[in-house]
Design an enzyme around this catalytic site. Structure first.
Site, PDB file in Angstrom:
ATOM      1  CG  HIS A  47      -1.971  -1.009   1.211  1.00  0.00           C
ATOM      2  ND1 HIS A  47      -3.066  -0.934   2.033  1.00  0.00           N
ATOM      3  CD2 HIS A  47      -2.138  -2.139   0.473  1.00  0.00           C
ATOM      4  CE1 HIS A  47      -3.864  -1.963   1.817  1.00  0.00           C
ATOM      5  NE2 HIS A  47      -3.307  -2.715   0.870  1.00  0.00           N
ATOM      6  CD  GLU A  49      -2.074   4.160   3.129  1.00  0.00           C
ATOM      7  OE1 GLU A  49      -3.259   4.345   3.445  1.00  0.00           O
ATOM      8  OE2 GLU A  49      -1.736   3.361   2.229  1.00  0.00           O
ATOM      9  CB  CYS A  77      -6.629  -0.515   5.239  1.00  0.00           C
ATOM     10  SG  CYS A  77      -4.914  -1.078   5.158  1.00  0.00           S
ATOM     11  CB  CYS A  80      -2.094   1.601   6.207  1.00  0.00           C
ATOM     12  SG  CYS A  80      -1.687   0.768   4.647  1.00  0.00           S
TER      13      CYS A  80
END
Length: 144
Positions: A47, A49, A77, A80
């Site tokens: 992801h 992040e 999410c 993260c």
């Protein structure tokens, strides 16, 4: 947020879900930026992040991002959000809320749990319309 949106657009151009993230130091200088690369890297943890956190930690030579700000186009999410807490990011700024998979103010609300070792300042809704439109347009094009 402009740089995060640029990263999100680049992710979309690669066929990735358009999410972009930027980490800046206490003075506002950008340390790292990334867009989603889950498909490209065949890695469900890639992801934006997490990629930005990894790059910023490497750049600083530390597992802590004390005093840093993470700006991301979509509410992180739960995975993260847990990484944000572990990295001790001081401030989280995000654009669009994610009612389906969000882990900050939706769903898991990771920072609200007693087990969360760190709770960053959270600023939500920055450039929300732009961030949400980018995601909506991306998914609408795939439904055609």
């Amino acid at each position: 947020m402009a740089q995060a949106l640029d990263e999100a657009r680049a992710a979309a151009a690669r066929g990735e879900v358009p999410v972009g993230a930027v980490i800046s130091d206490p003075a506002g200088a950008i340390i790292a930026s990334a867009g989603n690369r889950t498909r490209e890297l065949h890695d469900p943890t890639a992801h934006a992040e997490l990629l930005a956190i990894r790059a910023a930690c490497a750049a600083l030579g530390s597992e802590r991002l004390t005093g840093c700000t993470l700006t991301v186009t979509l509410e992180p999410c739960a995975m993260c959000a847990a990484a944000i807490a572990a990295a001790r990011v001081e401030r989280l700024v995000y654009g669009a809320s994610d009612p389906k998979s969000g882990g900050v103010e939706q769903g898991a609300r990771v920072f609200s749990h007693a087990q969360s070792h760190h709770r960053p300042e959270v600023i939500a809704g920055v450039a929300e319309a732009q961030c949400a439109a980018l995601l909506k347009d991306f998914f609408a094009a795939r439904r055609v």
